[in-house]
Design a protein around this motif. Structure first.
Motif, PDB file in Angstrom:
ATOM      1  N   GLY A 106     -42.430 190.266 -85.168  1.00 23.81           N
ATOM      2  CA  GLY A 106     -41.936 191.473 -84.525  1.00 23.81           C
ATOM      3  C   GLY A 106     -41.053 192.295 -85.443  1.00 23.81           C
ATOM      4  O   GLY A 106     -41.162 193.527 -85.495  1.00 23.81           O
ATOM      5  N   ILE A 107     -40.175 191.637 -86.184  1.00 22.03           N
ATOM      6  CA  ILE A 107     -39.275 192.345 -87.100  1.00 22.03           C
ATOM      7  C   ILE A 107     -40.072 193.070 -88.176  1.00 22.03           C
ATOM      8  O   ILE A 107     -39.811 194.230 -88.506  1.00 22.03           O
ATOM      9  CB  ILE A 107     -38.276 191.361 -87.732  1.00 22.03           C
ATOM     10  CG1 ILE A 107     -37.304 190.837 -86.671  1.00 22.03           C
ATOM     11  CG2 ILE A 107     -37.507 192.025 -88.871  1.00 22.03           C
ATOM     12  CD1 ILE A 107     -36.404 189.714 -87.152  1.00 22.03           C
ATOM     13  N   THR A 114     -41.332 201.942 -87.779  1.00 24.43           N
ATOM     14  CA  THR A 114     -40.160 202.803 -87.657  1.00 24.43           C
ATOM     15  C   THR A 114     -39.758 203.424 -88.983  1.00 24.43           C
ATOM     16  O   THR A 114     -38.938 204.339 -89.004  1.00 24.43           O
ATOM     17  CB  THR A 114     -38.963 202.023 -87.079  1.00 24.43           C
ATOM     18  OG1 THR A 114     -38.657 200.904 -87.922  1.00 24.43           O
ATOM     19  CG2 THR A 114     -39.267 201.537 -85.670  1.00 24.43           C
ATOM     20  N   GLY A 115     -40.331 202.953 -90.104  1.00 22.69           N
ATOM     21  CA  GLY A 115     -40.015 203.540 -91.404  1.00 22.69           C
ATOM     22  C   GLY A 115     -38.557 203.383 -91.767  1.00 22.69           C
ATOM     23  O   GLY A 115     -37.845 204.350 -92.006  1.00 22.69           O
ATOM     24  N   ARG A 116     -38.090 202.147 -91.817  1.00 25.42           N
ATOM     25  CA  ARG A 116     -36.656 201.921 -92.029  1.00 25.42           C
ATOM     26  C   ARG A 116     -36.195 202.219 -93.452  1.00 25.42           C
ATOM     27  O   ARG A 116     -35.010 202.304 -93.715  1.00 25.42           O
ATOM     28  CB  ARG A 116     -36.308 200.461 -91.687  1.00 25.42           C
ATOM     29  CG  ARG A 116     -36.328 200.210 -90.188  1.00 25.42           C
ATOM     30  CD  ARG A 116     -35.943 198.795 -89.873  1.00 25.42           C
ATOM     31  NE  ARG A 116     -35.964 198.573 -88.433  1.00 25.42           N
ATOM     32  CZ  ARG A 116     -35.864 197.367 -87.884  1.00 25.42           C
ATOM     33  NH1 ARG A 116     -35.720 196.308 -88.639  1.00 25.42           N
ATOM     34  NH2 ARG A 116     -35.894 197.231 -86.574  1.00 25.42           N
ATOM     35  N   VAL A 124     -47.482 204.288 -91.716  1.00 23.40           N
ATOM     36  CA  VAL A 124     -48.389 203.441 -90.958  1.00 23.40           C
ATOM     37  C   VAL A 124     -48.869 204.210 -89.736  1.00 23.40           C
ATOM     38  O   VAL A 124     -48.075 204.693 -88.944  1.00 23.40           O
ATOM     39  CB  VAL A 124     -47.693 202.133 -90.537  1.00 23.40           C
ATOM     40  CG1 VAL A 124     -48.560 201.357 -89.568  1.00 23.40           C
ATOM     41  CG2 VAL A 124     -47.366 201.291 -91.761  1.00 23.40           C
ATOM     42  N   ASP A 125     -50.180 204.329 -89.594  1.00 27.57           N
ATOM     43  CA  ASP A 125     -50.761 205.101 -88.496  1.00 27.57           C
ATOM     44  C   ASP A 125     -51.160 204.225 -87.319  1.00 27.57           C
ATOM     45  O   ASP A 125     -51.177 204.676 -86.176  1.00 27.57           O
ATOM     46  CB  ASP A 125     -51.993 205.856 -88.992  1.00 27.57           C
ATOM     47  CG  ASP A 125     -51.679 206.732 -90.182  1.00 27.57           C
ATOM     48  OD1 ASP A 125     -50.929 207.704 -90.012  1.00 27.57           O
ATOM     49  OD2 ASP A 125     -52.157 206.427 -91.294  1.00 27.57           O
ATOM     50  N   SER A 143     -43.635 198.980 -77.919  1.00 24.92           N
ATOM     51  CA  SER A 143     -42.645 200.011 -77.608  1.00 24.92           C
ATOM     52  C   SER A 143     -42.222 200.762 -78.862  1.00 24.92           C
ATOM     53  O   SER A 143     -42.132 201.999 -78.855  1.00 24.92           O
ATOM     54  CB  SER A 143     -41.418 199.382 -76.937  1.00 24.92           C
ATOM     55  OG  SER A 143     -41.768 198.789 -75.697  1.00 24.92           O
ATOM     56  N   ALA A 144     -41.969 200.029 -79.950  1.00 24.35           N
ATOM     57  CA  ALA A 144     -41.562 200.682 -81.197  1.00 24.35           C
ATOM     58  C   ALA A 144     -42.665 201.578 -81.722  1.00 24.35           C
ATOM     59  O   ALA A 144     -42.416 202.706 -82.177  1.00 24.35           O
ATOM     60  CB  ALA A 144     -41.194 199.624 -82.242  1.00 24.35           C
ATOM     61  N   ALA A 145     -43.896 201.097 -81.653  1.00 20.84           N
ATOM     62  CA  ALA A 145     -45.024 201.897 -82.145  1.00 20.84           C
ATOM     63  C   ALA A 145     -45.173 203.181 -81.352  1.00 20.84           C
ATOM     64  O   ALA A 145     -45.324 204.274 -81.920  1.00 20.84           O
ATOM     65  CB  ALA A 145     -46.307 201.073 -82.076  1.00 20.84           C
ATOM     66  N   HIS A 146     -45.114 203.092 -80.060  1.00 18.44           N
ATOM     67  CA  HIS A 146     -45.295 204.279 -79.229  1.00 18.44           C
ATOM     68  C   HIS A 146     -44.148 205.275 -79.389  1.00 18.44           C
ATOM     69  O   HIS A 146     -44.357 206.492 -79.317  1.00 18.44           O
ATOM     70  CB  HIS A 146     -45.471 203.873 -77.773  1.00 18.44           C
ATOM     71  CG  HIS A 146     -46.815 203.254 -77.505  1.00 18.44           C
ATOM     72  ND1 HIS A 146     -47.111 202.569 -76.345  1.00 18.44           N
ATOM     73  CD2 HIS A 146     -47.955 203.228 -78.251  1.00 18.44           C
ATOM     74  CE1 HIS A 146     -48.367 202.149 -76.396  1.00 18.44           C
ATOM     75  NE2 HIS A 146     -48.896 202.529 -77.546  1.00 18.44           N
ATOM     76  N   ARG A 147     -42.945 204.773 -79.633  1.00 22.35           N
ATOM     77  CA  ARG A 147     -41.822 205.692 -79.873  1.00 22.35           C
ATOM     78  C   ARG A 147     -42.034 206.502 -81.144  1.00 22.35           C
ATOM     79  O   ARG A 147     -41.533 207.611 -81.270  1.00 22.35           O
ATOM     80  CB  ARG A 147     -40.505 204.907 -79.998  1.00 22.35           C
ATOM     81  CG  ARG A 147     -39.957 204.374 -78.691  1.00 22.35           C
ATOM     82  CD  ARG A 147     -38.485 203.994 -78.835  1.00 22.35           C
ATOM     83  NE  ARG A 147     -38.233 203.111 -79.956  1.00 22.35           N
ATOM     84  CZ  ARG A 147     -38.280 201.782 -79.899  1.00 22.35           C
ATOM     85  NH1 ARG A 147     -38.591 201.183 -78.739  1.00 22.35           N
ATOM     86  NH2 ARG A 147     -38.023 201.049 -80.961  1.00 22.35           N
TER      87      ARG A 147
END
Length: 264
Positions: A106-107, A114-116, A124-125, A143-147
């Motif tokens: 997950g991390i 999120t492109g940290r 990443v598409d 959730s992170a992907a959809h945000r």
């Protein structure tokens, strides 16, 4: 009623001809970029970076994650603006090359979508998450992907056999309920009838008109499922440029020609 689609970089999954996805399996950055350059020369419009194949010399989870993030900008640049990039860490439980705890998976995937790190935003598409992982990890990644506007491929792989059709249909539908934009199943046939089982399940789910999905029967016996995708409702197929990532994958050039010849 028009079937729903998922779009990345102008590429509309689930509409007309299935997309060809080429796995990038280079162990080191120079090999990865060389394979990406070759893949861009084909008709494939989506490339899958197999993160579990990258830097096998790094056993430490954090070191591996940092190496992945560091290599991402160069890979994105190599693909150019018109090719989609799918990030996949295939665990050993589903045919990958290295194990990874759910929390660490997950991390890693969240860091990519999120492109940290500067320069990785929107690199990443699409992101693959194995839906059999811990539900909290799956939801975290979805959730992170959809945000961040990243398309989610929710995947299930059976390296031993082919479950019954009703079970495959329910897996695909359950993946969509979990938030996957593109549910995916890849299973192992032991007879031609197993291949038919996958194709029938694919067609049933396609008739839901709920969005694109991917259904693959692996190995040489299932090769026909990789080129019959459009007829049976699968939105994409995987094909190789150089080394492949799963049994039964065909060359990207050959698949492109066969998809065109077999258009219904």
């Amino acid at each position: 009623m028009r079937r729903r689609t998922a779009t990345v970089r102008g590429i509309e999954l689930g509409r007309a001809r299935p997309e060809i996805i080429v796995p990038l399996v280079g162990a080191y950055e120079d090999e990865l970029l060389a394979q990406a350059e070759e893949a861009v020369g084909t008709r494939a419009r989506i490339m899958e970076w197999r993160l579990d194949r990258f830097r096998p010399d790094l056993e430490d989870v954090e070191e591996h994650r940092e190496a992945v993030i560091a290599a991402l900008p160069a890979l994105r640049a190599q693909l150019g603006p018109d090719r989609g990039l799918l990030a996949t860490f295939r665990t050993t439980a589903e045919g990958g090359t290295r194990p990874l705890a759910d929390l660490d998976l997950g991390i890693l995937l969240e860091a990519l979508v999120t492109g940290r790190r500067a320069g990785t935003q929107s690199a990443v598409d699409l992101v693959d998450i194995e839906t059999a992982r811990d539900p909290r990890t799956v939801q975290r990644v979805v959730s992170a992907a959809h945000r961040h506007g990243t398309v989610v491929i929710g995947s299930f792989h059976d390296m031993e056999g082919t479950p019954p059709e009703e079970e495959l249909v329910e897996i695909l539908r359950a993946q969509r309920r979990l938030g996957a934009d593109v549910p995916k199943i890849a299973v192992t046939p032991h007879s031609p009838r197993d291949v038919l089982t996958v194709l029938s399940a694919s067609l049933t789910v396609a008739e839901d008109l709920s969005g694109p999905h991917i259904a693959i029967s692996m190995g040489p016996l299932g090769a026909s499922s990789r080129v019959a995708a459009e007829t049976f409702g699968s939105a994409a197929t995987f094909a190789t440029v150089g080394a492949g990532s799963a049994p039964g994958q065909l060359r990207a050039q050959d698949v492109a020609e066969m998809l065109e010849l077999l258009r219904p």
